[in-house]
Scaffold this motif. Structure first.
Motif, mmCIF file in Angstrom:
data_model
loop_
_atom_site.group_PDB
_atom_site.id
_atom_site.type_symbol
_atom_site.label_atom_id
_atom_site.label_comp_id
_atom_site.label_asym_id
_atom_site.label_seq_id
_atom_site.Cartn_x
_atom_site.Cartn_y
_atom_site.Cartn_z
ATOM 1 N N ARG A 115 28.759 -6.576 -8.634
ATOM 2 C CA ARG A 115 29.317 -7.544 -7.693
ATOM 3 C C ARG A 115 30.844 -7.575 -7.725
ATOM 4 N N PHE A 116 31.419 -7.306 -8.887
ATOM 5 C CA PHE A 116 32.838 -7.629 -9.036
ATOM 6 C C PHE A 116 33.742 -6.479 -9.496
ATOM 7 N N PRO A 132 34.219 -2.940 -8.310
ATOM 8 C CA PRO A 132 33.890 -1.806 -7.440
ATOM 9 C C PRO A 132 34.463 -0.489 -7.957
ATOM 10 N N PHE A 183 30.032 -15.236 -13.854
ATOM 11 C CA PHE A 183 31.434 -15.339 -13.450
ATOM 12 C C PHE A 183 32.161 -16.404 -14.265
#
Lengths: 359, 359, 359, 359
Positions: A24-25, A27, A294
């Motif tokens: 998700r975070f 790339p 997160f």
């Protein structure tokens, strides 16, 4: 953009968090393979997360997956040997806490990674947890003046996996499992200030038939710069995860609570699926947390590590910090065992840290 | 209804709280006289509170005021001698914390009160603070199962009166001033369980030019029943009074916060008169507390003591508790001084407890 | 001290709170008799609380108990007739909310009490709740500047007693039961400012088979001084009592929460006896409140009323306030019924307020 | 990976949040150009954020930047015309709230985007704010049973930019600025349930010399499914941003607070840089929030929109929602203006919504 290839070792609780964080975070990273002892588990994990390859051999995943980074989410007793294999294959290493079981292992991991010129990146996520980092930046801005005391607590009702309770595999109890976070964060907050002494009180209060290790501990760390730090760790605290810090300065204080302090507040007559890590129930009042990975800083941490690999800049959190943490853990067990304050530097020849307490 | 006659010794911060408590909440008591070293202060206090008589002589107020109870709100170094005078005059004694400066004084106070058949009532208000008592009753009902850890913290930015900073008059620093509360409450929660050992870390971080005593301390108390207790006390914490407890049992937890946890939450651009004890400012966000004396349990405490005098039933909190607390304080100073865990029973020949640390 | 003699009418939930308040906190009062419709209930209540006399006749308790004050804790539909009897017998009256069912009743109660020269003391305890009073005093000190908005909410999961659900006996639903508090407190905060208009939204969401009355309502009250006030009342809110206010001024805000905001926080695997009014369960997380009657201001209220009787000073909260509150309730039902803002003064000829909505 | 090219229109507060969100969290998007009315502002923004191109012409950025998506962060009065230009150039549109100033504009925007087969993506970030989404998912799991009431509040002390205060440019006051969030979130929570009626109370309490628009409002929305919803919006609330929701169901409740409820708690004698949006001061107690953009859902929202563009799936939040919100805003102004409940559907021919109140 060419992405950095990561091999993920492990398919348990923490591997789930890492894969979510990468996908998700981060790339810039691509998880190209996963390892689990059981090939079916590896395959299932890979398929669930769209990872192209899976292995049940550590040697194979290191040599054949094409990875540049090995991310080790395995039980404590495998940390050293896996790190050494990866480093000798010229792979950068991301290693979950604790760095190793013994100081000798830790020293060798640091030495070999340095020789092989690979990063030994120590995954202390509290150094990246956004609320804690907010606190650290306030302190750097002078919000509370000169520090004189730090407190950090991490508590829940005990791990789900068996090896945590076997001191031969884990090296100790809750202090090995969760004390790492407190000590790592103290060093982080204090710019790696040196420890003067460690004093600890430990007991096994809830899980005594299941483990010889401590499941509740209080550790006082006195730093050379005059700061006193208190670490509270427990596997005997019900009602869900508790992760809090308090920072005391001569001109103010800051408190932060990662779980209750970030949650919604719900009352449900019938309950619902999930509130937070280790919550026993969701009926009645509960504290449903959100974006759990997160809020604990995993994405920020892994992004930083991948950035380091890509740019060549040195990681901010390395095996050095993990080794310093382990030394404090040794001293804490020795203090609890001898009933006195232990001064640092401290070294002892033991098979595992908890032996200094259990004897 | 004939009321019980009380002589109040002292006219400072704590005397204000006692007189408010008597007059609003203890109709069975009548404060018939007040003593202060300065007769003008005594008179002003008396007139403000409609007390018929005032004195600047301890002997006179004891012998001439017609009191049945002497309530001692004087500095620490006067506790023993005043108690002895009152007891020898056959007056019941209410004594603010700490019981005395030395263990020898404490022992004599207990002995003389017993001989004179008067109550020595130790005013540890946390044993009566309604929120804390709510916690204790939950625990007794089995809400959290068997206890294994207690924490209690009391912190503010330092006393307003000079004698607190003079270790010769106070006997020590924040531990003498506020550590009493934690230790007294631990005994209270644990039914006077016996202490096995005491470990302490102390420092002087904020008030060092003004005092030789510690202004920040962490004390770990291990009880024979297996419970670990942690006392945090500070005179270096800004932002108003902090008084919190945490109770850990094998089947749950309870947290209570007497100040932030009972307050309204206000944001004021311009500020206002008063938020809570030791709050530096009321501009910006603040936590205005209400019924401050009641919420700390003073009325409940004094009512219980007056009831004991009237009915002859023995008080629940006596010199015995104050003496046990003082022994823990001795051990804490010794631990901080020697850098090791101190086992109880512990005794030492010193002029004042803090000497065990300062040397 | 000669004590003021009080006859307590009623033996339910609120009578329990009144008797506790008198006996613990209002030594100037003596409850000399209790009335209940069922003589056995009256006797049991009397014996439990050491009240010397009990009655099952309102006329008898008024004429024979020797009381100076009649404290009416009876269902709404009995308020007017009981007040009139007491007043005509020259007794001062303490009357629980709402003052009456109809405005005509209210007007007659005020008139007769004035003629008989007895106090009609309207028991709106929020005017005395110490946390709310703390808020009011902050505002008077200028902490938040000029007010422009007030909010007050009172919510729980519904009354335990049947008559509340019968609109013929109660006059309406949650607005009659709990809306009184909000409206009374608005007038109190605003020094009896005049209402310009009332707008309301109501529904029956949870208790619809059991009652024709509303169990959820939102009412907006616009005052002539420009202040907007919002009252939220519900019998459909689970998880225990909710009683909160918010105060908005041009220079700041204040929030106060009487239940969650004064409670300890507990996690109990097995549950325990009691957390707070209307809490369904104590297993899991709960908010155990303490000194529930005190924190809602009942002792402060009753002490004030008894003081007024003893000194002859006029009570601060009278039938006038109760009548103004009832007018707002009328207007709120009319607004919900007609789907428009209702301007005050407002009057309507109905048997009970809720008819203006139900039609 | 080929990235989706985005042109960002605007360089103010909200553009900062969008660019941070894209660059940290939406790797599939590439911001290729920025527009500002002042070319120097555009250039400075571009250089700060490493955006390759900058423009001071809307036509140019649309036609020349090579963008696939136009992200409109401009003042309200420019929303319609800019959307139409972008759509006619076959660009997908991301449009900040409110969708438009008038219903006629809104209808045309929807029509033209449909004709041009481009997405009209309405950027209501509360539909993506992770804590609020956590609440919505709890509700969908049945945690609180059937809903009957929603509340949402958004309050601060007023915008920093002048055009917000000019009703000709903004269309209204705080309701146009922040009421959008509440109404959009109500539709989102209730699966686009239809509104039955709207009732509103408005006033200008703090900014009256500066604006003719309302700076404080309470709006009650009754839905056809029986749910009542309350929106509170203010530009007159000091102490930093307030963004809270409450959800009431027949079997429970959930509360969420995006700012105070996610923050650390700090006390600073001297203050520090920044606590949260609109906080006036950081001295004394403050609530420093962290990851402000993430916690409000901007990254999740923009990621969803870019995903829609890339995959062709329809966006979950479109001009339809923005149009429905605007209809409620119209009805709210009409209700405040006429002093009655307004039933939907509602339409009126006005130049701007606030005219229905100001007249």
């Amino acid at each position: 953009m060419e992405r950095t290839k990561v091999a993920l070792l492990g398919s348990g609780f923490i591997a789930d968090i890492h894969i979510e964080s990468y996908q998700r975070f981060v790339p810039e990273a691509e998880v190209v393979a996963v390892y689990a002892r059981d090939i079916n588990k590896a395959k299932a994990f890979a398929q669930k997360h769209h990872i192209p390859n899976w292995y049940d051999s550590v040697d194979d995943i290191i040599s054949k997956s094409g990875c540049e980074v090995v991310d080790i989410c395995l039980p404590n007793f495998l940390h050293a040997q896996t790190t050494l294999k990866a480093a000798r294959a010229k792979k950068h290493v991301i290693i979950e806490k604790p760095l190793a079981v013994t100081l000798e292992e830790a020293d060798e991991m640091i030495k070999v990674c340095a020789e092989q010129k690979v990063n030994l990146m120590y995954a202390e996520e509290l150094c990246f947890a956004p609320k804690y980092e907010r606190v650290r930046h306030l302190v750097k801005e002078g919000a509370v003046g000169e520090l004189f005391m730090l407190k950090q607590a991490e508590k829940h009702s005990g791990p789900h996996t068996d090896w945590f309770y076997d001191v031969d595999l884990a090296g100790g109890g809750v202090l090995m499992d969760m004390g790492c976070h407190a000590f790592g964060w103290f060093f982080w907050m204090l710019n790696n200030a040196r420890v003067k002494s460690v004093t600890a009180s430990m007991s096994t209060v809830l899980h005594s038939p299941r483990t010889k290790g401590e499941d509740n501990s209080i550790v006082i760390v006195e730093f050379e710069n005059g700061v006193t730090a208190v670490a509270e760790n427990s596997w005997a605290k019900h009602g869900g995860m508790d992760d809090r810090c308090e920072v005391y300065g001569k001109a103010g204080v800051v408190y932060a609570d990662l779980f209750l302090g970030n949650a919604a507040l719900a009352y449900s007559k019938n309950g619902y699926g999930y509130a937070m890590e280790k919550a026993d129930t969701t009926a009645g009042w509960s504290f449903p947390i959100f974006e759990e990975a997160f809020n604990q800083g995993y994405p920020h941490e892994l992004k930083h590590f991948i950035d380091c690999v890509r740019t060549g800049q040195p990681p901010l959190v390395t095996g050095k910090l993990g080794r310093d943490v382990l030394e404090v853990i040794y001293a804490a067990y020795a203090s609890a065992g001898q009933g006195k304050k232990i001064e640092l530097p401290f070294k002892a020849q033991v098979k595992k840290p908890v032996d200094l307490w259990l004897k």
